[in-house]
Design an enzyme around this catalytic site. Structure first.
Site, short mmCIF file in Angstrom:
data_model
loop_
_atom_site.label_atom_id
_atom_site.label_comp_id
_atom_site.label_asym_id
_atom_site.label_seq_id
_atom_site.Cartn_x
_atom_site.Cartn_y
_atom_site.Cartn_z
N HIS A 44 12.88 0.80 11.00
CA HIS A 44 11.53 0.41 10.56
C HIS A 44 11.65 -0.65 9.47
O HIS A 44 12.32 -0.44 8.46
CB HIS A 44 10.81 1.66 10.04
CG HIS A 44 9.36 1.45 9.74
ND1 HIS A 44 8.38 1.41 10.71
CD2 HIS A 44 8.72 1.28 8.56
CE1 HIS A 44 7.19 1.24 10.14
NE2 HIS A 44 7.37 1.15 8.82
N ASP A 46 9.55 -2.98 6.92
CA ASP A 46 8.25 -3.10 6.25
C ASP A 46 8.04 -4.49 5.69
O ASP A 46 8.77 -4.93 4.80
CB ASP A 46 8.16 -2.08 5.11
CG ASP A 46 7.89 -0.67 5.62
OD1 ASP A 46 6.96 -0.51 6.44
OD2 ASP A 46 8.61 0.25 5.20
N MET A 79 2.29 -5.32 7.11
CA MET A 79 1.21 -5.02 6.17
C MET A 79 0.78 -6.33 5.53
O MET A 79 1.00 -6.60 4.35
CB MET A 79 1.72 -4.01 5.11
CG MET A 79 1.91 -2.62 5.69
SD MET A 79 3.00 -1.60 4.70
CE MET A 79 4.58 -2.12 5.33
N MET A 147 -0.84 5.90 9.22
CA MET A 147 -0.22 5.93 7.89
C MET A 147 -0.51 7.27 7.22
O MET A 147 -1.66 7.72 7.18
CB MET A 147 -0.78 4.80 7.01
CG MET A 147 -0.35 3.40 7.40
SD MET A 147 1.44 3.14 7.41
CE MET A 147 1.89 3.49 5.70
N GLY A 152 2.16 0.26 0.93
CA GLY A 152 2.51 -0.59 -0.21
C GLY A 152 3.81 -0.19 -0.89
O GLY A 152 4.54 -1.04 -1.36
N PHE A 153 4.09 1.10 -0.90
CA PHE A 153 5.25 1.58 -1.64
C PHE A 153 5.90 2.77 -0.94
O PHE A 153 5.20 3.57 -0.32
CB PHE A 153 4.85 1.98 -3.06
CG PHE A 153 4.22 0.86 -3.82
CD1 PHE A 153 5.01 -0.07 -4.50
CD2 PHE A 153 2.84 0.69 -3.81
CE1 PHE A 153 4.42 -1.14 -5.17
CE2 PHE A 153 2.25 -0.39 -4.48
CZ PHE A 153 3.04 -1.30 -5.16
N GLY A 154 7.20 2.88 -1.10
CA GLY A 154 7.90 4.06 -0.65
C GLY A 154 7.77 5.17 -1.67
O GLY A 154 7.27 4.96 -2.78
N GLY A 155 8.20 6.36 -1.27
CA GLY A 155 8.30 7.46 -2.22
C GLY A 155 7.00 8.16 -2.58
O GLY A 155 6.94 8.91 -3.55
N GLY A 186 5.19 7.57 5.91
CA GLY A 186 4.86 7.86 4.52
C GLY A 186 5.05 9.33 4.20
O GLY A 186 4.42 10.20 4.80
N GLY A 187 6.01 9.58 3.31
CA GLY A 187 6.22 10.96 2.85
C GLY A 187 6.83 11.87 3.89
O GLY A 187 6.70 13.10 3.80
N GLY A 207 11.70 6.69 4.70
CA GLY A 207 12.37 5.77 3.80
C GLY A 207 13.17 6.52 2.76
O GLY A 207 14.40 6.64 2.83
N SER A 208 12.47 7.06 1.76
CA SER A 208 13.20 7.70 0.66
C SER A 208 13.94 8.96 1.11
O SER A 208 15.00 9.26 0.58
CB SER A 208 12.29 7.98 -0.52
OG SER A 208 11.05 8.44 -0.11
C1 DX5 Z 1 4.86 2.22 2.96
C2 DX5 Z 1 5.74 1.82 4.11
C3 DX5 Z 1 6.65 2.89 4.54
C4 DX5 Z 1 7.64 3.36 3.50
C5 DX5 Z 1 7.77 4.84 3.65
O1 DX5 Z 1 3.87 1.31 2.80
O2 DX5 Z 1 4.97 1.42 5.22
O3 DX5 Z 1 7.34 2.54 5.75
O4 DX5 Z 1 8.91 2.79 3.62
O5 DX5 Z 1 8.52 5.31 2.61
P1 DX5 Z 1 8.70 6.87 2.31
O6 DX5 Z 1 9.33 7.47 3.53
O7 DX5 Z 1 9.56 6.89 1.12
O8 DX5 Z 1 7.33 7.43 2.07
ZN ZN Z 2 6.02 1.16 7.20
#
Ligand code: DX5
Ligand code: ZN
Length: 236
Positions: A44, A46, A79, A147, A152-155, A186-187, A207-208
């Protein structure tokens, strides 16, 4: 790329984890990707433009660089406010599938553009975008991304309230006889993947929970195992 398969003999779509490089070490991306490759066939990617979301990440040059190091299916999540302008560049860089957000509009034209470019077609919706916004486009797409955080952000923490929408997308696809990947992003970890699987998702972006772990490959495998066990009805 291979990695896009027919539904399994039972009709259930293939379960897969798509590790999100957003949480990887950008200084050694190729190594990070190689590390998880034995556990999956999707990656994936981003892409953020600092406009649709308040963050900036990567563009086609990074995709092209990674392409030289990886045969994984590049699941490219755009995005960005103006995807029409960049789809061809992502295709040329080596993206296999692109996913645009329904919130940016011009959805039908974007789906046609992706199809014409030979990309696998994905459509994403933010957590507060209702099923009804996706519904008209289901026959045009290969993948729907629900989503489970605000992009916008991981974690961030998984938003369980999105699960009824996941279930409605899966039910609508089944009713219409559409072969659709339903992806959550996400999460996602070993715990939340169970809920998402139960709701009908089959592609799990993480991701995380992958790249921030000591053992990213082990994490990919344990997240997939949790999904597989849930589908098989085993205790999680
Ligand atoms: C967030 C991204 C995700 C992100 C998920 O905007 O689209 O793909 O990497 O990260 P985690 O798994 O850490 O929530
Ligand atoms: Zn993503």
């Amino acid at each position: 790329m291979a990695a896009v398969d027919a539904p399994t003999a039972t009709g259930a779509p293939t379960l897969r984890v798509a590790p999100s490089i957003l949480s990887a070490d950008f200084g050694s991306l190729a190594d990070a990707v190689a590390g998880v490759t034995p556990g999956t066939d999707w990656l994936h990617v981003d892409v953020m433009d600092g406009h649709f979301v308040p963050n900036l990440t990567i563009g086609p040059p990074v995709v092209a660089s990674l392409r030289a190091h990886s045969d994984l299916f590049f699941d490219t999540h755009l995005m960005i406010t103006d995807p029409a302008r960049y789809l061809e560049a992502f295709r040329d860089a080596g993206a296999d599938g692109c996913t645009v957000h329904v919130e940016v509009g011009e959805t039908e034209a974007l789906c046609a553009q992706m199809r014409d470019l030979g990309l696998r077609v994905g459509l994403a919706a933010n957590p507060d975008t209702p099923f009804e916004a996706l519904e008209p486009y289901l026959p045009l797409v290969d993948l729907v991304l629900c989503m489970t955080v605000f992009p916008g952000f991981g974690g961030q923490s998984f938003i369980a309230d999105v699960m009824p929408k996941v279930a409605r997308v899966r039910a609508a696809a089944d009713t219409a006889g559409l072969t659709l990947d339903v992806e959550v992003d996400g999460g996602i970890d070993e715990r939340t993947v169970v809920e998402a699987t139960r709701a009908g998702a089959n592609v799990f972006v993480a991701g995380s929970a992958v790249f921030r772990r000591e053992d990213p490959l082990g994490a990919v495998r344990s997240i997939l195992r949790a999904a597989t066990d849930e589908r098989a009805g085993a205790p999680s």
